[in-house]
Design a protein around this motif. Structure first.
Motif, PDB file in Angstrom:
ATOM      1  N   ALA A  68       0.895  -0.978  -0.148  1.00 19.35           N
ATOM      2  CA  ALA A  68      -0.074   0.041  -0.100  1.00 19.35           C
ATOM      3  C   ALA A  68       0.921   1.248   0.035  1.00 19.35           C
ATOM      4  O   ALA A  68       1.543   1.650   0.987  1.00 19.35           O
ATOM      5  N   MET A  69       0.769   2.021  -0.834  1.00 18.92           N
ATOM      6  CA  MET A  69       1.459   3.199  -0.916  1.00 18.92           C
ATOM      7  C   MET A  69       0.824   4.445  -0.167  1.00 18.92           C
ATOM      8  O   MET A  69      -0.468   4.538   0.065  1.00 18.92           O
ATOM      9  N   VAL A  70       1.521   5.262   0.591  1.00 15.56           N
ATOM     10  CA  VAL A  70       1.036   6.052   1.448  1.00 15.56           C
ATOM     11  C   VAL A  70       1.451   7.415   1.259  1.00 15.56           C
ATOM     12  O   VAL A  70       2.467   7.723   0.461  1.00 15.56           O
ATOM     13  N   GLY A  71       0.645   8.666   1.585  1.00 10.82           N
ATOM     14  CA  GLY A  71       1.434   9.868   1.507  1.00 10.82           C
ATOM     15  C   GLY A  71       0.345  10.949   1.947  1.00 10.82           C
ATOM     16  O   GLY A  71      -0.671  10.436   2.507  1.00 10.82           O
ATOM     17  N   LEU A  72       0.542  12.156   1.649  1.00 13.55           N
ATOM     18  CA  LEU A  72      -0.551  13.339   2.279  1.00 13.55           C
ATOM     19  C   LEU A  72      -0.693  14.335   1.115  1.00 13.55           C
ATOM     20  O   LEU A  72       0.454  14.514   0.223  1.00 13.55           O
ATOM     21  N   ALA A  73      -1.624  15.124   0.829  1.00 18.39           N
ATOM     22  CA  ALA A  73      -1.850  16.040  -0.135  1.00 18.39           C
ATOM     23  C   ALA A  73      -1.621  15.636  -1.298  1.00 18.39           C
ATOM     24  O   ALA A  73      -0.892  16.157  -2.178  1.00 18.39           O
ATOM     25  N   ASP A  74      -1.973  14.400  -1.626  1.00 17.55           N
ATOM     26  CA  ASP A  74      -1.888  13.821  -2.902  1.00 17.55           C
ATOM     27  C   ASP A  74      -0.401  13.322  -3.270  1.00 17.55           C
ATOM     28  O   ASP A  74      -0.267  13.260  -4.664  1.00 17.55           O
ATOM     29  N   ARG A  75       0.496  13.441  -2.503  1.00 20.24           N
ATOM     30  CA  ARG A  75       1.893  13.282  -2.806  1.00 20.24           C
ATOM     31  C   ARG A  75       2.154  11.859  -1.960  1.00 20.24           C
ATOM     32  O   ARG A  75       2.527  12.056  -0.877  1.00 20.24           O
ATOM     33  N   MET A  76       2.767  10.859  -2.710  1.00 18.19           N
ATOM     34  CA  MET A  76       3.188   9.846  -2.125  1.00 18.19           C
ATOM     35  C   MET A  76       4.637  10.071  -1.602  1.00 18.19           C
ATOM     36  O   MET A  76       5.579  10.584  -2.061  1.00 18.19           O
ATOM     37  N   PHE A  77       4.733   9.228  -0.323  1.00 20.62           N
ATOM     38  CA  PHE A  77       6.236   9.531   0.200  1.00 20.62           C
ATOM     39  C   PHE A  77       6.670   8.047   0.699  1.00 20.62           C
ATOM     40  O   PHE A  77       7.896   7.865   1.185  1.00 20.62           O
ATOM     41  N   GLY A  78       5.804   6.972   0.728  1.00 29.54           N
ATOM     42  CA  GLY A  78       6.364   5.712   1.234  1.00 29.54           C
ATOM     43  C   GLY A  78       5.320   4.619   0.802  1.00 29.54           C
ATOM     44  O   GLY A  78       4.164   4.789   0.014  1.00 29.54           O
TER      45      GLY A  78
END
Length: 256
Positions: free
Chosen positions: A171-181
């Motif tokens: 599962a890819m995760v992020g905030l503000a529609d930007r993935m970071f991990g």
């Protein structure tokens, strides 16, 4: 790119704890071009900043006790560590070190998520964390490996408000529609003694060359180099310089 502001809930720092500080400084200095700058204040026990072109990229510190594993510890930014700890505990986390002041730099706490993976929460004051990301030699991605992917996804979504792009195995995760991990399931092919853990990946211009250099410097390529099987997926390698001491290389995306 240079970092001017870190969104609360996102990775803001990566710190390595090791038995041999000199070896770590030499290894990462040659691998990523980092320079080491030790804190002269004795209360910080030799805590050393890794700088990339003079900008904070990561840190290394000695083990606090012989039982502590050699490992990378990721910190996640928060506007209030105390409130984050309370929310994390409510969601099932364990707080190992209660919120504390770190000089005038910020406020910090050490936790583990419900699947056992340790992480830190950081409330910035004088020090915000990464000064550069997504450039060669800088932080570019973070992976959580866990025995219970669904529980981990639910926890970080609740505790930090992460967005999740679900997948059966990753599962890819992020905030503000930007993935970071991403969060991946540790399958039966992983030895049972491998605990849940976060692993930072650092950007390199050529993963194959970086993995070869890491091996020359005494590292062992644990995984890769290999292309990630996804659209526009990066090429990665994971190299433990000693048991539990993981580094990764991630190919820059087009345009970086």
């Amino acid at each position: 790119m240079k970092v001017t502001d870190i969104l609360p809930g996102s990775p803001c720092w990566a710190q390595l704890s090791v038995r041999d500080m000199d070896r770590a400084k030499q290894f990462y200095g040659q691998l990523f071009g980092w320079t080491a700058e030790a804190d002269p204040d004795p209360q910080y026990g030799g805590y050393t900043m890794f700088l990339l072109d003079g900008v904070p990229a990561a840190a290394v510190a000695p083990l606090m006790n012989p039982q502590q594993p050699v490992m990378w510890l990721l910190s996640f930014a928060t506007e209030g560590v105390d409130a984050t700890c309370a929310a994390a505990q409510e969601a099932g986390a364990q707080v190992w070190m209660e919120p504390m002041e770190v000089g005038g730099l910020g406020r910090w706490a050490l936790l583990s998520d419900p699947t056992g993976a340790p992480f830190a929460a950081w409330q910035a004051r004088e020090f915000g964390g990464f000064g550069v990301v997504e450039e060669p030699g800088a932080f570019g991605w973070a992976d959580l490996s866990t025995r219970d992917k669904d529980a981990a996804v639910a926890f970080y979504r609740t505790a930090f408000g992460w967005q999740v792009w679900p997948d059966p195995n990753y599962a890819m995760v992020g905030l503000a529609d930007r993935m970071f991990g991403g969060i991946m399931q540790l399958g039966p092919d992983f030895p049972p003694e491998v605990p849940a853990h976060w692993n930072p990946f650092f950007v390199v211009p050529d993963v194959d060359a970086a993995a070869a250099l890491a091996a020359e410097l005494g590292g062992e390529v644990l995984h890769g180099p290999v292309d990630v099987e996804m659209e526009n997926g990066p090429r990665v390698a994971v190299v433990p310089a000693s048991p539990g001491w993981n580094i990764g290389g991630i190919r820059p995306e087009p345009g970086i």
